[in-house]
Design a protein around this motif. Structure first.
Motif, PDB file in Angstrom:
ATOM      1  N   ALA A 128       3.989  -6.263   3.963  1.00 55.63           N
ATOM      2  CA  ALA A 128       3.314  -5.372   4.905  1.00 55.63           C
ATOM      3  C   ALA A 128       3.776  -5.619   6.338  1.00 55.63           C
ATOM      4  N   ALA A 129       3.957  -6.890   6.691  1.00 52.98           N
ATOM      5  CA  ALA A 129       4.339  -7.228   8.067  1.00 52.98           C
ATOM      6  C   ALA A 129       5.682  -6.620   8.446  1.00 52.98           C
ATOM      7  N   TYR A 130       6.597  -6.546   7.489  1.00 53.25           N
ATOM      8  CA  TYR A 130       7.949  -6.055   7.791  1.00 53.25           C
ATOM      9  C   TYR A 130       8.220  -4.705   7.131  1.00 53.25           C
ATOM     10  N   ALA A 131       7.160  -3.964   6.812  1.00 49.74           N
ATOM     11  CA  ALA A 131       7.326  -2.642   6.206  1.00 49.74           C
ATOM     12  C   ALA A 131       8.094  -1.727   7.153  1.00 49.74           C
ATOM     13  N   ASP A 132       9.076  -1.003   6.606  1.00 53.74           N
ATOM     14  CA  ASP A 132       9.877  -0.106   7.436  1.00 53.74           C
ATOM     15  C   ASP A 132       9.559   1.360   7.192  1.00 53.74           C
ATOM     16  N   SER A 133       8.509   1.612   6.402  1.00 53.93           N
ATOM     17  CA  SER A 133       8.088   2.988   6.160  1.00 53.93           C
ATOM     18  C   SER A 133       6.604   2.991   5.806  1.00 53.93           C
ATOM     19  N   ALA A 134       5.999   4.154   5.968  1.00 53.54           N
ATOM     20  CA  ALA A 134       4.579   4.267   5.637  1.00 53.54           C
ATOM     21  C   ALA A 134       4.346   4.030   4.154  1.00 53.54           C
ATOM     22  N   GLY A 135       5.255   4.516   3.307  1.00 53.33           N
ATOM     23  CA  GLY A 135       5.116   4.315   1.867  1.00 53.33           C
ATOM     24  C   GLY A 135       5.139   2.847   1.485  1.00 53.33           C
ATOM     25  N   THR A 136       6.021   2.078   2.121  1.00 54.69           N
ATOM     26  CA  THR A 136       6.095   0.643   1.847  1.00 54.69           C
ATOM     27  C   THR A 136       4.811  -0.052   2.273  1.00 54.69           C
ATOM     28  N   LEU A 137       4.270   0.336   3.413  1.00 53.49           N
ATOM     29  CA  LEU A 137       3.028  -0.281   3.891  1.00 53.49           C
ATOM     30  C   LEU A 137       1.858   0.067   2.965  1.00 53.49           C
ATOM     31  N   ILE A 138       1.808   1.293   2.484  1.00 59.02           N
ATOM     32  CA  ILE A 138       0.752   1.676   1.548  1.00 59.02           C
ATOM     33  C   ILE A 138       0.850   0.846   0.273  1.00 59.02           C
ATOM     34  N   ALA A 139       2.073   0.690  -0.249  1.00 59.81           N
ATOM     35  CA  ALA A 139       2.267  -0.120  -1.455  1.00 59.81           C
ATOM     36  C   ALA A 139       1.855  -1.566  -1.221  1.00 59.81           C
ATOM     37  N   ALA A 140       2.214  -2.106  -0.044  1.00 60.95           N
ATOM     38  CA  ALA A 140       1.846  -3.488   0.271  1.00 60.95           C
ATOM     39  C   ALA A 140       0.335  -3.642   0.365  1.00 60.95           C
ATOM     40  N   ARG A 141      -0.333  -2.662   0.972  1.00 58.86           N
ATOM     41  CA  ARG A 141      -1.793  -2.723   1.067  1.00 58.86           C
ATOM     42  C   ARG A 141      -2.447  -2.627  -0.317  1.00 58.86           C
ATOM     43  N   ALA A 142      -1.844  -1.869  -1.220  1.00 63.72           N
ATOM     44  CA  ALA A 142      -2.370  -1.789  -2.583  1.00 63.72           C
ATOM     45  C   ALA A 142      -2.264  -3.143  -3.276  1.00 63.72           C
ATOM     46  N   ILE A 143      -1.126  -3.829  -3.096  1.00 63.59           N
ATOM     47  CA  ILE A 143      -0.958  -5.161  -3.697  1.00 63.59           C
ATOM     48  C   ILE A 143      -1.925  -6.147  -3.058  1.00 63.59           C
ATOM     49  N   LEU A 144      -2.161  -5.999  -1.760  1.00 65.03           N
ATOM     50  CA  LEU A 144      -3.179  -6.835  -1.106  1.00 65.03           C
ATOM     51  C   LEU A 144      -4.549  -6.622  -1.753  1.00 65.03           C
ATOM     52  N   GLY A 145      -4.862  -5.380  -2.113  1.00 65.52           N
ATOM     53  CA  GLY A 145      -6.122  -5.099  -2.782  1.00 65.52           C
ATOM     54  C   GLY A 145      -6.201  -5.764  -4.146  1.00 65.52           C
ATOM     55  N   ILE A 146      -5.091  -5.768  -4.877  1.00 62.46           N
ATOM     56  CA  ILE A 146      -5.058  -6.454  -6.172  1.00 62.46           C
ATOM     57  C   ILE A 146      -5.288  -7.942  -5.978  1.00 62.46           C
ATOM     58  N   GLY A 147      -4.582  -8.528  -4.982  1.00 64.81           N
ATOM     59  CA  GLY A 147      -4.782  -9.946  -4.704  1.00 64.81           C
ATOM     60  C   GLY A 147      -6.204 -10.252  -4.287  1.00 64.81           C
ATOM     61  N   GLY A 148      -6.773  -9.389  -3.448  1.00 62.67           N
ATOM     62  CA  GLY A 148      -8.153  -9.601  -3.013  1.00 62.67           C
ATOM     63  C   GLY A 148      -9.138  -9.533  -4.157  1.00 62.67           C
ATOM     64  N   ALA A 149      -8.878  -8.650  -5.126  1.00 63.69           N
ATOM     65  CA  ALA A 149      -9.761  -8.529  -6.278  1.00 63.69           C
ATOM     66  C   ALA A 149      -9.720  -9.767  -7.156  1.00 63.69           C
ATOM     67  N   THR A 150      -8.622 -10.514  -7.132  1.00 67.61           N
ATOM     68  CA  THR A 150      -8.566 -11.780  -7.881  1.00 67.61           C
ATOM     69  C   THR A 150      -9.221 -12.916  -7.104  1.00 67.61           C
TER      70      THR A 150
END
Length: 510
Positions: free
Chosen positions: A107-129
């Motif tokens: 997320a910190a080095y995302a170069d597009s909005a799509g990449t940042l959205i994907a990173a935030r989704a993975i953050l949500g998966i990690g947060g759920a664990t």
């Protein structure tokens, strides 16, 4: 000690062992992921303009950058809690920490909005664990009732304070660094957890979990996500048919999910867990408590910025002051229970304190900074009192082998309650605002205070100032209406807690 009324002891454990320095140190390590997961809910508040300038997301993409984290987190909580019971809570926690750290770097080095959205989704998966695993491990490490109550009080305080701290930290970091720095702060904490976790944290899991019920996973997500989505959109967009249908569809899937849990050989959420004496009341009252916590935030944050004219960073810094009372509420509550005050009385008092905070909001004017901050502090203190005791009650009731499932249900109830609070109280405030705005005002100004601010900037001199004053008065009146409604709900919850918890004890309760 006992009292004269009949009581039922739930979740009692034979020969509990008092935790030592190792366990308390491990608790400190567990606080790191909990703090960061709660902070990530609000960490983008002040980074959004910089992200928009750099990545140029569309309007839809910007919404998903904000919302995808919370949606994935809420949708996977029950799945991850049950999975932790099966594969091991420490293993799931460390796996989630690695995913959370990797996603933060992406997320910190995302170069597009799509990449940042994907990173935030993975953050949500990690947060759920991470969230259910931390509570389940806490249940395993602290078997002494008094120590467990103190540990859960700290857990509740960190969870509540993290949301406020996230917005402030994002403002400070974005002011001095680039927007990606709001994600990089996660890396040291996750690295520390990965190093110390295997050393300090015990592994625990259900010795006989049965087969994992895969069909329940999509059913649980289909039940949670449409309801959360609809409830979060209603405060800003109104009772649009799309959002009502979304909530209805979610409730239908919820019914299917419940049916599946009753008929499956090895359900994701065992029905026996809900039948534990004290667990279901704790679950319902937790939802009401989250209703009170999030239902007020939608007004106090707007009040500081749009009514008092504070900048976003100034508003965030002012909003830290109520955290002082939050820090006191948890330990004081633990002392009261340790000295023999019945848990039901403490929870009822916490709801009464929260209702008092809402009542104070009903007396604010358009220049009541200190009253609003005091009301927010009192309100949040009551929430911490309630949540710490209800969490301890629920986790003490739940069998140790089902600790992950139990904690995930509590977190899901919190998500539902928060969304419901924003929807219901937000709708009350909006209705009052629109009623108080004159029909001669511009259409956009009659809808929201933000629209009125924009229209006031375009109007000349006295006309702009008059519209702005009228809109601020109308918003404050709307906050009064929502505060009265919130006070009534919380007062009823106080009575409900006193009645439903009066005959339930957990170990050391009076």
């Amino acid at each position: 000690m006992t009292n004269s009324t009949s009581t039922t002891t739930v979740g009692a454990e034979s020969a509990p062992v008092r935790a030592g320095r190792r366990e308390w140190t491990a608790l400190g390590v567990l606080m790191l992921p909990l703090l960061l997961v709660s902070m990530d809910v609000s960490v983008l508040y002040f980074a959004t303009p910089a992200i928009s300038a750099d990545l140029r997301p569309s309007g839809t993409q910007q919404l998903w950058i904000f919302d995808i984290y919370g949606f994935v987190l809420a949708g996977l909580l029950m799945t991850m809690g049950s999975l932790g019971d099966r594969v091991g809570r420490r293993r799931l926690l460390l796996t989630g920490a690695a995913a959370f750290g990797g996603a933060s770097l992406l997320a910190a080095y995302a170069d597009s909005a799509g990449t940042l959205i994907a990173a935030r989704a993975i953050l949500g998966i990690g947060g759920a664990t991470l969230m259910p695993s931390t509570m389940a491990l806490l249940r395993t490490m602290f078997t002494d009732p008094g120590q467990r109550a103190k540990a859960i009080g700290l857990w509740s305080g960190v969870m509540t304070g993290g949301i406020a701290l996230g917005s402030v930290m994002s403002g400070v970091l974005v002011e001095h660094f680039w927007w990606g720095s709001v994600f990089l702060v996660n890396l040291p904490a996750m690295a520390l957890l990965l190093v110390l976790g295997p050393i300090l944290l015990p592994e625990s899991k259900n010795p006989d979990p049965g087969r994992f019920d895969w069909p329940s996973v999509p059913l649980s997500m289909a039940a949670v996500l449409p309801v959360i989505y609809g409830l979060k959109e209603i405060p800003s967009e109104g009772w649009h048919p799309l959002y009502v249908v979304s909530v209805t569809v979610g409730l239908l899937f919820a019914a299917l999910f419940v049916r599946r849990q009753r008929t499956a050989a090895s359900p994701l959420i065992p029905p026996a867990l809900l039948r534990g004496r004290g667990f279901t009341p704790a679950l319902v009252l937790t939802l009401v408590s989250a209703f009170g916590m999030m239902g007020s935030a939608i007004f106090t944050t707007q009040y500081l910025q749009s009514v008092l004219g504070k900048s976003p960073l100034q508003a965030a810094l002012w909003s830290l002051l109520p955290s002082v009372l939050i820090g006191v509420a948890g330990p004081v509550t633990g002392v009261l229970v340790a000295r023999g005050v019945h848990r039901g009385h403490v929870v009822a008092a916490g709801f009464a304190v929260t209702a008092t905070g809402y009542t104070a909001l009903a007396f604010t004017g358009t220049d009541s900074l200190w009253l609003v901050l005091a009301a927010a502090g009192v309100l949040a203190s009551g929430v911490v009192m309630v949540m710490s005791q209800l969490t301890d009650l629920a986790m003490s009731t739940a069998p140790v082998e089902r600790a992950g499932s139990a904690s995930s249900l509590l977190e899901t109830a919190t998500e539902f309650g928060g969304a419901l609070g924003m929807a219901v109280l937000g709708s009350v405030g909006t209705a009052v605002y629109r009623h108080r705005m004159p029909s001669s005002a511009p259409a956009e100004a009659r809808e929201t205070l933000g629209g009125a601010l924009a229209d006031a900037d375009r109007l000349p001199g006295r006309a702009g100032r008059s519209l702005l004053a009228t809109a601020r008065e109308a918003f404050t009146s709307g906050m009064h209406g929502a505060a009265i409604a919130g006070a009534v709900v919380l007062a009823l919850a106080a009575v409900g807690a006193a009645v439903t918890l009066r005959s339930i004890r957990v170990g050391d309760d009076a």
